[in-house]
Write a protein that holds these residues in place. Structure first.
Motif, PDB file in Angstrom:
ATOM      1  N   ARG A   1      -0.352 -23.323  -3.357  1.00  0.00           N
ATOM      2  CA  ARG A   1       0.700 -22.308  -3.408  1.00  0.00           C
ATOM      3  C   ARG A   1       0.693 -21.463  -2.138  1.00  0.00           C
ATOM      4  NH1 ARG A   1       0.861 -17.043  -7.493  1.00  0.00           N
ATOM      5  NH2 ARG A   1       2.932 -16.315  -6.877  1.00  0.00           N
ATOM      6  N   TYR A   2      -0.482 -21.057  -1.711  1.00  0.00           N
ATOM      7  CA  TYR A   2      -0.583 -20.158  -0.563  1.00  0.00           C
ATOM      8  C   TYR A   2      -0.067 -20.815   0.717  1.00  0.00           C
ATOM      9  CZ  TYR A   2      -2.507 -16.566   2.502  1.00  0.00           C
ATOM     10  OH  TYR A   2      -2.659 -15.553   3.421  1.00  0.00           O
ATOM     11  N   ILE A   3      -0.506 -22.026   0.995  1.00  0.00           N
ATOM     12  CA  ILE A   3      -0.058 -22.716   2.216  1.00  0.00           C
ATOM     13  C   ILE A   3       1.444 -22.965   2.165  1.00  0.00           C
ATOM     14  CG2 ILE A   3      -0.256 -24.828   3.582  1.00  0.00           C
ATOM     15  CD1 ILE A   3      -2.642 -22.912   3.854  1.00  0.00           C
ATOM     16  N   ARG A   4       1.959 -23.302   0.987  1.00  0.00           N
ATOM     17  CA  ARG A   4       3.408 -23.493   0.853  1.00  0.00           C
ATOM     18  C   ARG A   4       4.148 -22.191   1.143  1.00  0.00           C
ATOM     19  NH1 ARG A   4       3.171 -25.242  -3.823  1.00  0.00           N
ATOM     20  NH2 ARG A   4       3.736 -23.396  -5.042  1.00  0.00           N
ATOM     21  N   MET A   5       3.631 -21.078   0.629  1.00  0.00           N
ATOM     22  CA  MET A   5       4.264 -19.788   0.873  1.00  0.00           C
ATOM     23  C   MET A   5       4.199 -19.381   2.336  1.00  0.00           C
ATOM     24  SD  MET A   5       2.992 -17.709  -2.521  1.00  0.00           S
ATOM     25  CE  MET A   5       3.974 -16.230  -2.220  1.00  0.00           C
ATOM     26  N   VAL A   6       3.070 -19.673   2.995  1.00  0.00           N
ATOM     27  CA  VAL A   6       2.953 -19.368   4.416  1.00  0.00           C
ATOM     28  C   VAL A   6       4.012 -20.119   5.212  1.00  0.00           C
ATOM     29  CG1 VAL A   6       1.488 -19.661   6.458  1.00  0.00           C
ATOM     30  CG2 VAL A   6       0.482 -18.805   4.318  1.00  0.00           C
ATOM     31  N   ASN A   7       4.228 -21.364   4.869  1.00  0.00           N
ATOM     32  CA  ASN A   7       5.172 -22.184   5.624  1.00  0.00           C
ATOM     33  C   ASN A   7       6.627 -21.825   5.356  1.00  0.00           C
ATOM     34  OD1 ASN A   7       3.992 -24.700   7.251  1.00  0.00           O
ATOM     35  ND2 ASN A   7       2.570 -24.201   5.596  1.00  0.00           N
ATOM     36  N   PHE A   8       6.878 -21.136   4.250  1.00  0.00           N
ATOM     37  CA  PHE A   8       8.244 -20.744   3.954  1.00  0.00           C
ATOM     38  C   PHE A   8       8.479 -19.243   4.072  1.00  0.00           C
ATOM     39  CE2 PHE A   8       8.102 -24.939   2.053  1.00  0.00           C
ATOM     40  CZ  PHE A   8       9.337 -25.459   2.405  1.00  0.00           C
ATOM     41  N   ALA A   9       7.474 -18.541   4.587  1.00  0.00           N
ATOM     42  CA  ALA A   9       7.619 -17.083   4.726  1.00  0.00           C
ATOM     43  C   ALA A   9       8.634 -16.730   5.817  1.00  0.00           C
ATOM     44  CB  ALA A   9       6.259 -16.467   5.058  1.00  0.00           C
TER      45      ALA A   9
ATOM     46  N   ALA B   1       1.639 -15.980   8.001  1.00  0.00           N
ATOM     47  CA  ALA B   1       2.694 -16.670   8.739  1.00  0.00           C
ATOM     48  C   ALA B   1       2.967 -15.962  10.064  1.00  0.00           C
ATOM     49  CB  ALA B   1       3.962 -16.736   7.903  1.00  0.00           C
ATOM     50  N   SER B   2       2.964 -14.643  10.054  1.00  0.00           N
ATOM     51  CA  SER B   2       3.196 -13.877  11.278  1.00  0.00           C
ATOM     52  C   SER B   2       2.068 -14.104  12.279  1.00  0.00           C
ATOM     53  CB  SER B   2       3.313 -12.390  10.949  1.00  0.00           C
ATOM     54  OG  SER B   2       3.376 -11.607  12.120  1.00  0.00           O
ATOM     55  N   VAL B   3       0.833 -14.055  11.807  1.00  0.00           N
ATOM     56  CA  VAL B   3      -0.314 -14.289  12.693  1.00  0.00           C
ATOM     57  C   VAL B   3      -0.237 -15.684  13.299  1.00  0.00           C
ATOM     58  CG1 VAL B   3      -2.818 -14.566  12.760  1.00  0.00           C
ATOM     59  CG2 VAL B   3      -1.816 -12.629  11.526  1.00  0.00           C
ATOM     60  N   CYS B   4       0.025 -16.678  12.458  1.00  0.00           N
ATOM     61  CA  CYS B   4       0.090 -18.060  12.950  1.00  0.00           C
ATOM     62  C   CYS B   4       1.202 -18.233  13.978  1.00  0.00           C
ATOM     63  CB  CYS B   4       0.299 -19.019  11.780  1.00  0.00           C
ATOM     64  SG  CYS B   4      -1.136 -19.222  10.702  1.00  0.00           S
ATOM     65  N   ALA B   5       2.352 -17.642  13.725  1.00  0.00           N
ATOM     66  CA  ALA B   5       3.478 -17.769  14.650  1.00  0.00           C
ATOM     67  C   ALA B   5       3.165 -17.122  15.994  1.00  0.00           C
ATOM     68  CB  ALA B   5       4.723 -17.143  14.034  1.00  0.00           C
TER      69      ALA B   5
ATOM     70  N   PRO C   1      -1.534 -23.682  13.763  1.00  0.00           N
ATOM     71  CA  PRO C   1      -0.868 -24.533  12.766  1.00  0.00           C
ATOM     72  C   PRO C   1      -1.025 -23.956  11.364  1.00  0.00           C
ATOM     73  CG  PRO C   1      -2.151 -25.866  14.302  1.00  0.00           C
ATOM     74  CD  PRO C   1      -2.526 -24.424  14.565  1.00  0.00           C
ATOM     75  N   MET C   2       0.030 -24.029  10.585  1.00  0.00           N
ATOM     76  CA  MET C   2       0.013 -23.450   9.242  1.00  0.00           C
ATOM     77  C   MET C   2      -0.467 -24.471   8.237  1.00  0.00           C
ATOM     78  SD  MET C   2       3.513 -21.182   9.308  1.00  0.00           S
ATOM     79  CE  MET C   2       3.922 -20.148  10.721  1.00  0.00           C
ATOM     80  N   ASP C   3      -1.731 -24.848   8.371  1.00  0.00           N
ATOM     81  CA  ASP C   3      -2.302 -25.870   7.494  1.00  0.00           C
ATOM     82  C   ASP C   3      -3.723 -25.490   7.099  1.00  0.00           C
ATOM     83  OD1 ASP C   3      -4.015 -26.570   9.680  1.00  0.00           O
ATOM     84  OD2 ASP C   3      -2.569 -28.038  10.407  1.00  0.00           O
ATOM     85  N   ARG C   4      -4.325 -26.299   6.227  1.00  0.00           N
ATOM     86  CA  ARG C   4      -5.646 -25.989   5.693  1.00  0.00           C
ATOM     87  C   ARG C   4      -6.768 -26.218   6.690  1.00  0.00           C
ATOM     88  NH1 ARG C   4      -8.449 -24.026   3.530  1.00  0.00           N
ATOM     89  NH2 ARG C   4      -9.404 -25.010   1.735  1.00  0.00           N
ATOM     90  N   GLU C   5      -6.476 -26.853   7.806  1.00  0.00           N
ATOM     91  CA  GLU C   5      -7.496 -26.994   8.840  1.00  0.00           C
ATOM     92  C   GLU C   5      -7.647 -25.710   9.651  1.00  0.00           C
ATOM     93  OE1 GLU C   5      -5.205 -29.619   8.271  1.00  0.00           O
ATOM     94  OE2 GLU C   5      -6.862 -30.364   7.025  1.00  0.00           O
ATOM     95  N   HIS C   6      -6.627 -24.868   9.607  1.00  0.00           N
ATOM     96  CA  HIS C   6      -6.637 -23.655  10.431  1.00  0.00           C
ATOM     97  C   HIS C   6      -6.530 -22.371   9.619  1.00  0.00           C
ATOM     98  CE1 HIS C   6      -5.439 -26.926  13.139  1.00  0.00           C
ATOM     99  NE2 HIS C   6      -6.073 -26.233  14.061  1.00  0.00           N
ATOM    100  N   ILE C   7      -6.108 -22.478   8.376  1.00  0.00           N
ATOM    101  CA  ILE C   7      -6.131 -21.352   7.437  1.00  0.00           C
ATOM    102  C   ILE C   7      -7.210 -21.697   6.430  1.00  0.00           C
ATOM    103  CG2 ILE C   7      -4.812 -19.962   5.802  1.00  0.00           C
ATOM    104  CD1 ILE C   7      -2.258 -21.037   7.220  1.00  0.00           C
ATOM    105  N   ILE C   8      -8.366 -21.053   6.553  1.00  0.00           N
ATOM    106  CA  ILE C   8      -9.545 -21.491   5.818  1.00  0.00           C
ATOM    107  C   ILE C   8     -10.143 -20.356   4.999  1.00  0.00           C
ATOM    108  CG2 ILE C   8     -10.050 -23.257   7.555  1.00  0.00           C
ATOM    109  CD1 ILE C   8     -12.325 -21.466   8.575  1.00  0.00           C
TER     110      ILE C   8
ATOM    111  N   TYR D   1      -7.905 -19.505  14.089  1.00  0.00           N
ATOM    112  CA  TYR D   1      -8.014 -19.570  12.629  1.00  0.00           C
ATOM    113  C   TYR D   1      -7.563 -18.279  11.976  1.00  0.00           C
ATOM    114  CZ  TYR D   1     -11.314 -23.407  13.586  1.00  0.00           C
ATOM    115  OH  TYR D   1     -11.900 -24.553  14.041  1.00  0.00           O
ATOM    116  N   VAL D   2      -7.138 -18.404  10.732  1.00  0.00           N
ATOM    117  CA  VAL D   2      -7.041 -17.281   9.808  1.00  0.00           C
ATOM    118  C   VAL D   2      -8.065 -17.548   8.719  1.00  0.00           C
ATOM    119  CG1 VAL D   2      -5.617 -16.045   8.129  1.00  0.00           C
ATOM    120  CG2 VAL D   2      -4.603 -16.865  10.273  1.00  0.00           C
ATOM    121  N   ILE D   3      -8.925 -16.562   8.440  1.00  0.00           N
ATOM    122  CA  ILE D   3      -9.968 -16.733   7.429  1.00  0.00           C
ATOM    123  C   ILE D   3      -9.665 -15.836   6.242  1.00  0.00           C
ATOM    124  CG2 ILE D   3     -12.430 -16.573   6.909  1.00  0.00           C
ATOM    125  CD1 ILE D   3     -13.013 -17.190   9.815  1.00  0.00           C
ATOM    126  N   ILE D   4      -9.605 -16.456   5.057  1.00  0.00           N
ATOM    127  CA  ILE D   4      -9.252 -15.772   3.817  1.00  0.00           C
ATOM    128  C   ILE D   4     -10.524 -15.353   3.083  1.00  0.00           C
ATOM    129  CG2 ILE D   4      -8.082 -16.017   1.600  1.00  0.00           C
ATOM    130  CD1 ILE D   4      -6.205 -16.009   4.070  1.00  0.00           C
TER     131      ILE D   4
END
Length: 204
Positions: free
Chosen positions: A196-204, A159-163, A168-175, A72-75
């Motif tokens: 906006r944030y999830i969209r930006m992560v996926n296009f970073a 995006a770097s952490v997830c890669a 997965p770069m989605d709301r189930e794993h970026i919480i 996970y990434v926790i915000i």
């Protein structure tokens, strides 16, 4: 930010015994190149980050992902200024830390705990062991702190952490911190733009 004692069970605790602050030479908030914050600065895992180490009394030394998977990434939102958040993480009495801290005005990123180690940020030991925590300067009820620069730099970091960990770069794993079981926190709050944030992560 979680100021409660967020410690593992003693049988699983692996703390460094040196209680001195590791970042005496780092200047909180200074825009210095990664790895050049001072003689005592640690290395960074994300090249765009500045090393601003937390007190060694405020996290658990580990060897992730060998010891624990990173899922996970926790915000988070600090409810403090950037400078005050740094002071909290460097205070051994606070018993709290974070992997990364993002500044509001310019998106500057400080790395406070190495990713291999377990930062005490989630208020839930299981989630601590399996996550990277990212704090954002500001207050949950003051959306003006969530600047374009903050979103852009934080999204690139996530995006770097997830890669690197196959998250997965989605709301189930970026919480959000609010979604961690067993906590009473509300951050990042209603003004954090998740779409906006999830969209930006996926296009970073």
């Amino acid at each position: 930010m979680d100021r409660a004692r967020d410690l593992p069970h003693p049988s699983r605790r692996r703390l460094l015994q040196a209680g001195a602050l590791a970042a005496a030479a780092a200047v909180p908030g200074a825009l210095l190149p990664a790895g050049r914050a001072g003689a005592q600065a640690q290395a960074v895992d994300y090249p765009a980050a500045q090393s601003v180490p937390a007190s060694t009394s405020n996290y658990t030394v580990s060897n992730r992902p060998s010891t624990y998977p990173v899922d996970y990434v926790i915000i988070h939102v600090t409810q403090e200024t950037y400078a005050d958040a740094v002071k909290i993480f460097q205070n051994p009495a606070k018993q709290v830390s974070i992997h990364y801290l993002v500044r509001s005005a310019d998106g500057h990123i400080a790395q406070c705990v190495r990713e291999k180690n377990v930062a005490w940020h989630a208020g839930n030991w299981d989630y601590n062991t399996r996550s990277i925590g990212i704090e954002h300067e500001g207050w949950v009820d003051q959306p003006e702190y969530f600047t374009d620069a903050m979103y852009e730099q934080s999204a690139a970091l996530t995006a770097s952490v997830c890669a690197r960990y196959g998250i997965p770069m989605d709301r189930e794993h970026i919480i959000g911190h609010v979604e961690v079981p067993g906590t009473d926190h509300t951050d990042p709050g209603p003004y954090w733009d998740w779409s906006r944030y999830i969209r930006m992560v996926n296009f970073a």
